[in-house]
Design an enzyme around this catalytic site. Structure first.
Site, PDB file in Angstrom:
ATOM      1  N   LYS A  64       0.842  -1.199   0.000  1.00 49.17           N
ATOM      2  CA  LYS A  64       0.000   0.000   0.000  1.00 49.17           C
ATOM      3  C   LYS A  64       0.879   1.252   0.000  1.00 49.17           C
ATOM      4  O   LYS A  64       0.623   2.212  -0.725  1.00 49.17           O
ATOM      5  CB  LYS A  64      -0.953  -0.018   1.207  1.00 49.17           C
ATOM      6  CG  LYS A  64      -2.063  -1.052   1.052  1.00 49.17           C
ATOM      7  CD  LYS A  64      -2.866  -1.309   2.314  1.00 49.17           C
ATOM      8  CE  LYS A  64      -3.812  -2.497   2.075  1.00 49.17           C
ATOM      9  NZ  LYS A  64      -4.618  -2.859   3.242  1.00 49.17           N
ATOM     10  N   ASP A  71     -11.093   2.679   3.536  1.00 47.83           N
ATOM     11  CA  ASP A  71     -11.371   1.240   3.412  1.00 47.83           C
ATOM     12  C   ASP A  71     -12.862   0.970   3.186  1.00 47.83           C
ATOM     13  O   ASP A  71     -13.234  -0.131   2.774  1.00 47.83           O
ATOM     14  CB  ASP A  71     -10.966   0.518   4.710  1.00 47.83           C
ATOM     15  CG  ASP A  71      -9.674  -0.266   4.566  1.00 47.83           C
ATOM     16  OD1 ASP A  71      -9.378  -0.723   3.443  1.00 47.83           O
ATOM     17  OD2 ASP A  71      -8.969  -0.429   5.578  1.00 47.83           O
ATOM     18  N   GLN A 121      -4.847  -1.612   9.318  1.00 46.65           N
ATOM     19  CA  GLN A 121      -4.723  -2.941   8.711  1.00 46.65           C
ATOM     20  C   GLN A 121      -5.357  -3.992   9.619  1.00 46.65           C
ATOM     21  O   GLN A 121      -5.095  -4.037  10.818  1.00 46.65           O
ATOM     22  CB  GLN A 121      -3.230  -3.256   8.454  1.00 46.65           C
ATOM     23  CG  GLN A 121      -2.990  -4.543   7.683  1.00 46.65           C
ATOM     24  CD  GLN A 121      -3.553  -4.524   6.269  1.00 46.65           C
ATOM     25  OE1 GLN A 121      -3.652  -3.483   5.631  1.00 46.65           O
ATOM     26  NE2 GLN A 121      -3.934  -5.688   5.771  1.00 46.65           N
TER      27      GLN A 121
HETATM   28  N1  GUN Z   1      -6.930  -7.017   5.767  1.00 47.82           N
HETATM   29  C1  GUN Z   1      -7.241  -7.776   4.687  1.00 47.82           C
HETATM   30  N2  GUN Z   1      -7.798  -7.018   3.723  1.00 47.82           N
HETATM   31  C2  GUN Z   1      -7.837  -5.759   4.200  1.00 47.82           C
HETATM   32  C3  GUN Z   1      -8.298  -4.520   3.664  1.00 47.82           C
HETATM   33  O1  GUN Z   1      -8.792  -4.416   2.547  1.00 47.82           O
HETATM   34  N3  GUN Z   1      -8.151  -3.447   4.478  1.00 47.82           N
HETATM   35  C4  GUN Z   1      -7.617  -3.537   5.722  1.00 47.82           C
HETATM   36  N4  GUN Z   1      -7.546  -2.424   6.436  1.00 47.82           N
HETATM   37  N5  GUN Z   1      -7.195  -4.660   6.245  1.00 47.82           N
HETATM   38  C5  GUN Z   1      -7.304  -5.758   5.490  1.00 47.82           C
END
Ligand code: GUN
Length: 280
Positions: free
Chosen positions: A52, A119, A96
């Site tokens: 990211k 998100d 996350q």
């Molecule tokens: N963990 C697995 N997929 C995601 C996601 O799309 N966003 C976040 N914040 N955590 C995750």
């Protein structure tokens, strides 16, 4: 041979578009910044967070990284989120998941200002999606809609079956397909005669979390198959929830693993960050 839906190419195209847009915003002195919070050091999460941040750097979005120890308390995490909510220079906040067991994920998600909820996990964002109002949409299902549209696959009036009902993928996926005028069925672990249900699908979205579970017996001839799963098999090779070689013999289009849905999630996160920056 089915059409192979190339998530890598489509995500690259989206990132190139965003890079140009971010460049133009910078000329207007609008800088976009994403805060990324990771608690603990789960190796998979570290890879996702790293990707990211790399995508941000590529597009020209600033990123702030908060790597907190496993023992971080709920209150400490909530305080950081509240501080970031107040920070003008931060446009998006991403926590996350999964979080360590002693932290209440729902409360953490609720603490994020919906204006910075890139998100799309906040109940306000999910509610807005449900009633067709503007708001951030969960990145993986939003990426799947882009995959379909940019591959020339019509959704309106199609029979769409989503297997899986998670808050992150299955439920928002169903809502997005409905918004595109698909006829939508959500199947899950308690569905009776799953094959009978999935065989109706013109568009089959698979998010079951079990390696290679979906074989050609589940798929109608000519269907479009989207595989959300990602697993490592016994030979350390990546595979999805769909038995790719088997299903490829009957479907009209399919996403590979890797290189299908996966790269789209980050592209859509970047899209949400740019939207957050423009709106603030
Ligand atoms: N963990 C697995 N997929 C995601 C996601 O799309 N966003 C976040 N914040 N955590 C995750």
């Amino acid at each position: 041979m089915p059409q192979i839906i190339d998530g890598k190419a489509i995500s690259t195209a989206i990132k190139e578009e965003l890079k140009i847009e971010v460049g133009k915003l910078k000329e207007e002195h609008i800088h976009i910044c994403l805060a990324v919070i990771q608690v603990g050091n789960d190796p998979a999460s570290s890879v996702y967070v790293g990707n990211k941040k790399k995508a941000c750097a590529y597009i020209g979005i600033d990123s702030q990284s908060y790597e907190l120890p496993e023992e971080t308390t709920q209150e400490e995490l909530l305080k950081l989120i509240r501080d970031l909510n107040e920070k003008k220079e931060v446009n998006g906040i991403l926590v996350q998941l999964p979080l360590p067991k002693h932290i209440d994920e729902d409360e953490v998600i609720r603490a994020i200002d919906p204006k910075k909820d890139v998100d799309g996990f906040h109940p306000q964002s999910v509610g807005a999606l449900c009633i067709g109002q503007p708001g951030f949409v969960s990145c993986t299902p939003a990426g799947i809609i882009q995959l379909l549209k940019r591959s020339g696959i019509e959704i309106a009036a199609k029979e769409c079956v989503v297997i899986g009902r998670s808050n992150i993928v299955g439920k928002p996926m169903a809502l997005l397909l409905l918004r595109e005028n698909g006829t939508v069925t959500v199947a899950h672990s308690r569905t009776k005669d799953l094959k009978e249900v999935t065989k109706r699908a013109d568009i089959l979205i698979v998010a079951v979390g079990r390696p290679k579970m979906i074989t050609k017996e589940y798929v109608k001839e000519g269907a479009v198959v989207i595989d959300v799963g990602i697993h490592r098999n016994e030979n350390n090779k990546l595979c999805g929830d769909v038995d790719y070689d088997d299903v490829a013999s009957v479907c009209s289009a399919i996403t590979p693993v890797p290189g299908g849905v996966g790269p789209m999630t980050i592209a859509m996160l970047m899209h949400n960050c740019v939207e957050a920056g423009k709106a603030q």
